[in-house]
Design an enzyme around this catalytic site. Structure first.
Site, mmCIF file in Angstrom:
data_model
loop_
_atom_site.group_PDB
_atom_site.id
_atom_site.type_symbol
_atom_site.label_atom_id
_atom_site.label_comp_id
_atom_site.label_asym_id
_atom_site.label_seq_id
_atom_site.Cartn_x
_atom_site.Cartn_y
_atom_site.Cartn_z
ATOM 1 N NE ARG A 201 -18.451 -16.775 38.810
ATOM 2 C CZ ARG A 201 -18.418 -16.734 40.228
ATOM 3 N NH1 ARG A 201 -19.089 -16.003 40.706
ATOM 4 N NH2 ARG A 201 -17.353 -17.258 40.924
ATOM 5 C CD1 TRP B 103 -16.545 -21.405 46.172
ATOM 6 C CD2 TRP B 103 -14.352 -21.957 46.330
ATOM 7 N NE1 TRP B 103 -15.906 -20.390 47.036
ATOM 8 C CE2 TRP B 103 -14.686 -20.844 46.929
ATOM 9 C CE3 TRP B 103 -13.290 -22.641 46.341
ATOM 10 C CZ2 TRP B 103 -13.504 -20.356 47.633
ATOM 11 C CZ3 TRP B 103 -12.354 -22.023 47.109
ATOM 12 C CH2 TRP B 103 -12.294 -20.898 47.624
ATOM 13 C CD GLU C 162 -21.637 -18.582 43.435
ATOM 14 O OE1 GLU C 162 -22.317 -17.754 43.762
ATOM 15 O OE2 GLU C 162 -20.244 -18.624 43.591
ATOM 16 C CE LYS C 163 -29.232 -26.671 44.538
ATOM 17 N NZ LYS C 163 -28.305 -26.759 43.417
ATOM 18 C CG HIS D 218 -21.038 -19.724 49.114
ATOM 19 N ND1 HIS D 218 -21.019 -18.802 50.080
ATOM 20 C CD2 HIS D 218 -19.847 -19.745 48.381
ATOM 21 C CE1 HIS D 218 -19.752 -18.050 50.094
ATOM 22 N NE2 HIS D 218 -19.013 -18.668 49.220
ATOM 23 C CD GLU E 22 -17.030 -12.017 46.431
ATOM 24 O OE1 GLU E 22 -16.670 -13.181 46.543
ATOM 25 O OE2 GLU E 22 -17.287 -11.541 45.516
ATOM 26 C CG ASN F 226 -17.529 -10.245 41.129
ATOM 27 O OD1 ASN F 226 -17.617 -9.611 42.181
ATOM 28 N ND2 ASN F 226 -17.692 -11.459 41.315
ATOM 29 C CD GLU F 227 -14.026 -13.422 43.261
ATOM 30 O OE1 GLU F 227 -14.093 -14.267 42.538
ATOM 31 O OE2 GLU F 227 -13.852 -13.359 44.517
HETATM 32 C C1 GLA Z 1 -16.392 -15.305 44.372
HETATM 33 C C2 GLA Z 1 -17.364 -14.455 43.299
HETATM 34 C C3 GLA Z 1 -18.638 -14.766 44.216
HETATM 35 C C4 GLA Z 1 -19.089 -16.111 44.609
HETATM 36 C C5 GLA Z 1 -17.948 -16.261 45.492
HETATM 37 C C6 GLA Z 1 -18.076 -17.721 46.296
HETATM 38 O O1 GLA Z 1 -15.788 -14.712 45.352
HETATM 39 O O2 GLA Z 1 -16.984 -13.227 43.521
HETATM 40 O O3 GLA Z 1 -19.589 -14.235 43.126
HETATM 41 O O4 GLA Z 1 -18.952 -16.987 43.490
HETATM 42 O O5 GLA Z 1 -16.574 -16.512 45.052
HETATM 43 O O6 GLA Z 1 -17.389 -18.096 47.238
#
Ligand code: GLA
Ligand code: GLA
Length: 658
Positions: free
Chosen positions: A122, A326, A366-367, A369, A318, A160-161
């Protein structure tokens, strides 16, 4: 202190009484439609008030260049709205769809070796690509036009981030934008050559077009070029944030705009104190990194986020209910940690507690997570803990909007010092900027002292004591502020502080050039320690990493501790100079949290700072204060007896109203 009461406070657009928000990223496109109604029902059971939607939905919303599909999103938003759940609607630009990168491979980032960063993960886009920007803004326009007035939408979530994976791009687009940024900063090539010290190694530029990003070079790259590239890269993403925000404000002026920062751990690439004014309210993502200071690091990050937000409430966008996916090894949270982590953020000013993500993914990277609803389903200890957290937050509604009570001690954090102090070709490459700051924070908590973690550019003058660990990059203005401060306040600084100006050029005449006079000391040569090498101090502490050969230049300087062993034996290790009613102290070695804790009492006494906790609780309990609420947070895995206030469970939090 750092609260700026002149800025209007914007928060979620919603009616009703103030409350703490609770929720998650919601990715319904990963699930069949039948699950959506189930989701809303379970969200209501958990007390969810808000979800972040459509963060990674670009490929669904715009499956082909000329085709938009809003039907599914309309349905999800209406379902949520009917269920009384607000939507923090993403602009969906974080991850470009395959048709876009296939058609326009020129938006893909390039690494410092010249390799293309391909799609497959991504955030594979160049922050400075005009092509990407045009496509992203087209999507933002479409979303804002369709949903800007929808009553479910409580906020806009830009991208996002920003910069999580793509902050450093070395492409030709980046080169072009970097040159423009440099022309703005330096106006003339002579100005740039002077700032970058290009007479070193025959680097003098005679045309702007000769300048490139710091791509992989034969040896140590020009450090000022590096510093400017870091500034530029943070600014490039800030510019993207502004571009999306401006369009949102134009099309949907009633809905506040935010984006999720990453104030956590070693993440330092975006200069968030410099970004904070761009958003209507600050949001942050935080994940716990395992280790002995993991809990304190969370508290440190939460406090810093609150000060980046100018003391105003902020939005925890978050964190995790349990394990992430990760890290090399991903451990589940222990009993109590889900609530303690959440409430520690609230204690430091979060008015929203949200998670990545609502329902744990079945597929994708991320399954493994954790989420609010785990693979095991609602019949699980994790979901029950989530439900009880929701209830607890509902009962804390009267906290919403309240200010944090400033501490008496500030620890300064400076992004540019962080960037530069860890550079290569330095006296040591073992230095870790944030760890030094965190050690001071932990040591203060060990004494039951609250501290604020404050950006160096903020207003910290009214703190009784200001600790500036490794404040390495010190322009003349900042040096002057600290000098003035020490006349009435109590300044503490450490090794490798006050060394360079804003161009990473040395303050000459002996170290630390920017602070020599206020500290009353002078250092001719640094004396870093080899791995495993230590220097004992005569106060019983042990230094690692660094020592200095200190010469005291002002006879009034008090020597708090001397080196007992090693090259500097007999020489000063920690000094303090009284300056009027204030003072300036210097710690020349890395003491670690325990060593700092041993040194602190004398420094705190001199500053008149005392613990607000009874002696029996100091160290075991973190105190945080918001409005008239006092948070007692158990730092240990043992119960703590609070006397009349009951028992603090292992990893527990008790909130008292005074
Ligand atoms: C980041 C992203 C999320 C996800 C989390 C996993 O914060 O914004 O989409 O990937 O990490 O910890
Ligand atoms: C080599 C080079 C010098 C200098 C030194 C530094 O000897 O020839 O220019 O870089 O290394 O140690």
């Amino acid at each position: 202190m750092t609260t700026d009461n002149t800025t209007p406070r914007r928060w979620l657009r919603r009616a009703g009484a103030p409350r703490l928000e609770f929720g998650a990223d919601y990715n319904p496109e990963q699930w069949p439609r039948e699950v959506w109604a189930e989701d809303v029902r379970a969200m209501q059971e958990a007390g969810v008030t808000v979800v972040s939607l459509a963060i990674f939905s670009w490929a669904r919303i715009q499956p082909r260049p000329e085709v938009y599909d809003f039907a599914w999103l309309d349905e999800v938003i209406d379902l949520l709205h009917a269920g009384g759940i607000g939507v923090d609607l993403a602009t969906a630009t974080a991850s470009p769809p395959p048709w876009l990168t296939a058609r326009h491979p020129e938006i893909l980032p390039v690494d410092k070796f010249g390799n293309t960063v391909w799609p497959g993960g991504r955030q594979h886009w160049r922050p400075t690509s005009p092509v990407f920007r045009a496509h992203a803004l087209r999507l933002v326009r479409a979303l804002a036009t369709r949903y800007g007035k929808h009553p479910a939408v409580v906020a806009w979530h830009v991208s996002n981030e920003l910069g999580c994976h793509n902050v450093y791009d070395y492409s030709d687009d980046a080169a072009t934008a970097f040159r423009t940024w440099l022309r703005d900063r330096y106006v003339t090539l002579d100005g740039l050559n002077e700032a970058w010290g290009t007479d070193f190694w025959s680097q003098r530029y005679s045309d702007w077009d000769q300048i490139i990003p710091p791509r992989q070079a034969a040896t140590h790259p020009n450090p000022t070029q590096n510093l400017d590239f870091k500034r530029f890269s943070s600014d490039a993403l800030k510019d993207h944030l502004r571009a999306e925000r401006d369009l949102l404000r134009e099309l949907s002026p009633d809905v506040p705009v935010t984006t999720n920062f990453m104030v956590m751990g070693q993440m330092n690439t975006m200069n968030y104190p410099d970004w904070a004014a761009e958003v209507d309210f600050v949001s942050n993502d935080h994940y716990v990194l395992p280790g002995p200071q993991a809990r304190d690091e969370l508290s440190f990050s939460a406090n810093l986020t609150g000060n980046i937000a100018g003391g105003r409430p902020w939005f925890l966008m978050e964190h995790s209910t349990s394990a992430v996916n990760w890290q090399p090894i991903n451990v589940a949270k222990k009993p109590g940690e889900l609530h303690r982590d959440s409430l520690t953020h609230v204690a430091h000013g979060a008015d929203a507690v949200c998670f990545f993500q609502w329902r744990q993914s079945r597929a994708g990277a991320e399954k493994y997570h954790s989420a609010m609803v785990p693979h095991a389903g609602e019949d699980s200890a994790l979901f029950r803990s989530v439900v009880s957290l929701g209830r607890r937050l509902r009962d804390l509604a009267d906290l919403a909007g309240s200010d944090r009570v400033p501490a008496e001690v500030a620890i300064l954090v400076d992004w540019e010092s962080w960037w530069v102090s860890e550079n290569d070709s330095h006296p040591t490459d073992r230095l870790r900027y944030r760890q030094e700051a965190l050690d001071w924070y932990t040591a203060l908590l060990d004494h039951g002292i609250r501290a604020d973690v404050v950006p160096a550019g903020a207003a910290w003058e009214s703190y009784r004591m200001v600790i500036a660990p490794i404040l390495h990059v010190v322009p003349a203005g900042l040096a002057g502020r600290l000098r003035d401060y020490a006349a009435t306040g109590h300044l503490v600084t450490t090794y490798f502080s006050g060394i360079v100006d804003q161009n990473d050029q040395i303050w000459l005449g002996g170290y630390p050039g920017a602070f020599r006079d206020v500290l009353g000391i002078r250092i001719e040569e640094f004396a870093p320690l080899l791995d495993g090498e230590t220097a004992e101090l005569d106060n019983g502490t042990t230094g690692t990493l660094w020592t200095d050969r200190i010469e005291v230049t002002d006879p009034e300087v008090e020597i708090i501790a001397r080196y007992k062993t090693g090259e500097q034996a007999e020489r000063p290790a920690i000094t303090r100079r009284a300056v009027g009613a204030g003072s300036a102290a210097y710690v020349s070695t890395r003491l670690g949290a325990d060593g700092v804790a041993a040194v602190l009492p004398g420094l705190l006494d001199a500053a008149g700072v005392t613990s607000e906790l009874p002696p029996a609780l100091r160290g075991r309990v973190e105190l945080a204060r918001r409005g008239d609420h006092r948070f007692l947070i158990n730092r240990t895995s043992e119960p703590v007896d609070l006397g009349a206030d009951g028992i603090l469970e292992p990893r527990g939090v008790v909130i008292l109203r005074s």
